[in-house]
Design a protein around this motif. Sequence first.
Motif, PDB file in Angstrom:
ATOM      1  N   PHE A  19       0.824  -1.205   0.000  1.00  0.00           N
ATOM      2  CA  PHE A  19       0.000   0.000   0.000  1.00  0.00           C
ATOM      3  C   PHE A  19       0.864   1.263   0.000  1.00  0.00           C
ATOM      4  O   PHE A  19       0.700   2.135  -0.866  1.00  0.00           O
ATOM      5  CB  PHE A  19      -0.927   0.004   1.216  1.00  0.00           C
ATOM      6  N   TYR A  20       1.768   1.380   0.952  1.00  0.00           N
ATOM      7  CA  TYR A  20       2.563   2.604   1.071  1.00  0.00           C
ATOM      8  C   TYR A  20       3.538   2.774  -0.097  1.00  0.00           C
ATOM      9  O   TYR A  20       3.754   3.898  -0.562  1.00  0.00           O
ATOM     10  CB  TYR A  20       3.288   2.646   2.423  1.00  0.00           C
ATOM     11  N   ARG A  21       4.083   1.687  -0.606  1.00  0.00           N
ATOM     12  CA  ARG A  21       5.008   1.757  -1.742  1.00  0.00           C
ATOM     13  C   ARG A  21       4.264   2.083  -3.036  1.00  0.00           C
ATOM     14  O   ARG A  21       4.609   3.027  -3.749  1.00  0.00           O
ATOM     15  CB  ARG A  21       5.752   0.433  -1.877  1.00  0.00           C
ATOM     16  N   ASP A  22       3.223   1.319  -3.329  1.00  0.00           N
ATOM     17  CA  ASP A  22       2.567   1.420  -4.628  1.00  0.00           C
ATOM     18  C   ASP A  22       1.573   2.564  -4.749  1.00  0.00           C
ATOM     19  O   ASP A  22       1.335   3.054  -5.849  1.00  0.00           O
ATOM     20  CB  ASP A  22       1.870   0.105  -4.969  1.00  0.00           C
ATOM     21  N   HIS A  23       0.977   2.968  -3.641  1.00  0.00           N
ATOM     22  CA  HIS A  23      -0.052   4.010  -3.714  1.00  0.00           C
ATOM     23  C   HIS A  23       0.403   5.371  -3.210  1.00  0.00           C
ATOM     24  O   HIS A  23      -0.121   6.388  -3.669  1.00  0.00           O
ATOM     25  CB  HIS A  23      -1.298   3.588  -2.933  1.00  0.00           C
ATOM     26  N   LEU A  24       1.357   5.404  -2.275  1.00  0.00           N
ATOM     27  CA  LEU A  24       1.735   6.693  -1.683  1.00  0.00           C
ATOM     28  C   LEU A  24       3.204   7.051  -1.874  1.00  0.00           C
ATOM     29  O   LEU A  24       3.688   8.021  -1.302  1.00  0.00           O
ATOM     30  CB  LEU A  24       1.373   6.716  -0.194  1.00  0.00           C
ATOM     31  N   GLY A  25       3.932   6.290  -2.666  1.00  0.00           N
ATOM     32  CA  GLY A  25       5.284   6.673  -3.048  1.00  0.00           C
ATOM     33  C   GLY A  25       6.373   6.461  -2.015  1.00  0.00           C
ATOM     34  O   GLY A  25       7.422   7.104  -2.084  1.00  0.00           O
ATOM     35  N   ASP A  81      -2.119  18.403  -6.387  1.00  0.00           N
ATOM     36  CA  ASP A  81      -3.466  18.403  -6.964  1.00  0.00           C
ATOM     37  C   ASP A  81      -4.275  17.310  -6.268  1.00  0.00           C
ATOM     38  O   ASP A  81      -4.196  16.128  -6.644  1.00  0.00           O
ATOM     39  CB  ASP A  81      -3.379  18.151  -8.469  1.00  0.00           C
ATOM     40  N   LEU A  82      -5.047  17.695  -5.281  1.00  0.00           N
ATOM     41  CA  LEU A  82      -5.794  16.734  -4.478  1.00  0.00           C
ATOM     42  C   LEU A  82      -6.825  15.979  -5.312  1.00  0.00           C
ATOM     43  O   LEU A  82      -6.967  14.765  -5.174  1.00  0.00           O
ATOM     44  CB  LEU A  82      -6.471  17.429  -3.288  1.00  0.00           C
ATOM     45  N   ASP A  83      -7.523  16.670  -6.178  1.00  0.00           N
ATOM     46  CA  ASP A  83      -8.539  16.007  -7.003  1.00  0.00           C
ATOM     47  C   ASP A  83      -7.921  14.903  -7.860  1.00  0.00           C
ATOM     48  O   ASP A  83      -8.467  13.797  -7.953  1.00  0.00           O
ATOM     49  CB  ASP A  83      -9.269  17.019  -7.893  1.00  0.00           C
ATOM     50  N   ALA A  84      -6.775  15.176  -8.465  1.00  0.00           N
ATOM     51  CA  ALA A  84      -6.110  14.180  -9.303  1.00  0.00           C
ATOM     52  C   ALA A  84      -5.617  13.008  -8.457  1.00  0.00           C
ATOM     53  O   ALA A  84      -5.749  11.846  -8.866  1.00  0.00           O
ATOM     54  CB  ALA A  84      -4.939  14.819 -10.062  1.00  0.00           C
ATOM     55  N   ARG A  90      -8.682   6.271  -6.109  1.00  0.00           N
ATOM     56  CA  ARG A  90      -9.989   5.612  -6.213  1.00  0.00           C
ATOM     57  C   ARG A  90     -10.007   4.620  -7.370  1.00  0.00           C
ATOM     58  O   ARG A  90     -10.578   3.532  -7.267  1.00  0.00           O
ATOM     59  CB  ARG A  90     -11.106   6.639  -6.377  1.00  0.00           C
ATOM     60  N   ALA A  91      -9.375   4.991  -8.483  1.00  0.00           N
ATOM     61  CA  ALA A  91      -9.323   4.096  -9.638  1.00  0.00           C
ATOM     62  C   ALA A  91      -8.569   2.810  -9.307  1.00  0.00           C
ATOM     63  O   ALA A  91      -8.817   1.770  -9.910  1.00  0.00           O
ATOM     64  CB  ALA A  91      -8.665   4.807 -10.823  1.00  0.00           C
ATOM     65  N   PHE A  96     -11.285   5.401   1.170  1.00  0.00           N
ATOM     66  CA  PHE A  96     -11.235   6.683   1.867  1.00  0.00           C
ATOM     67  C   PHE A  96     -12.219   6.645   3.023  1.00  0.00           C
ATOM     68  O   PHE A  96     -13.254   5.985   2.945  1.00  0.00           O
ATOM     69  CB  PHE A  96     -11.595   7.834   0.916  1.00  0.00           C
ATOM     70  N   ARG A  97     -11.930   7.393   4.082  1.00  0.00           N
ATOM     71  CA  ARG A  97     -12.848   7.466   5.215  1.00  0.00           C
ATOM     72  C   ARG A  97     -13.861   8.588   5.025  1.00  0.00           C
ATOM     73  O   ARG A  97     -14.929   8.572   5.628  1.00  0.00           O
ATOM     74  CB  ARG A  97     -12.080   7.672   6.522  1.00  0.00           C
ATOM     75  N   ASN A  98     -13.537   9.566   4.226  1.00  0.00           N
ATOM     76  CA  ASN A  98     -14.435  10.703   4.032  1.00  0.00           C
ATOM     77  C   ASN A  98     -14.309  11.222   2.610  1.00  0.00           C
ATOM     78  O   ASN A  98     -13.643  10.619   1.781  1.00  0.00           O
ATOM     79  CB  ASN A  98     -14.129  11.811   5.053  1.00  0.00           C
TER      80      ASN A  98
END
Length: 135
Positions: A19-25, A81-84, A90-91, A96-98
Amino acid sequence: MATVSIRYIVHDVDAAIVFYRDHLGFTEVMHPAPSFAMMSRGDLRLVLSAAGGGPGGGQAMPDGAVPEPGGWNRFSLEVADLDAAVSDLRARGVPFRNEIVDGVGGRQILVQDPSGNLVELFQPRLPEARLTGQS
């Protein structure tokens, strides 16, 4: 070298690494045992300990209480860019919690790791809210 270190208790260290490697760098620094890993991203070191895994940060306390993941404490990662970022995560099925919240200093959302620990993604609105040296 990291200047801030945070420990998260997780159910599955291997799933947390992915999770931390692949999604959050984050980068995996070490994973010497199934119950422990260390990740890094810039000045942040993230230590992952399995709940009830010992010896170490996930082991039971003297009174028998076992550390567990989740709760509301979190660290923040600044994004340009939070939206991006949200659309991309999500894709990929990241939960997400909120929804995005517009705050005084910027916009934010809470993403959950596989154990329910939170990471706040934050896009500053005010220059004073920016993290030094971040894009």
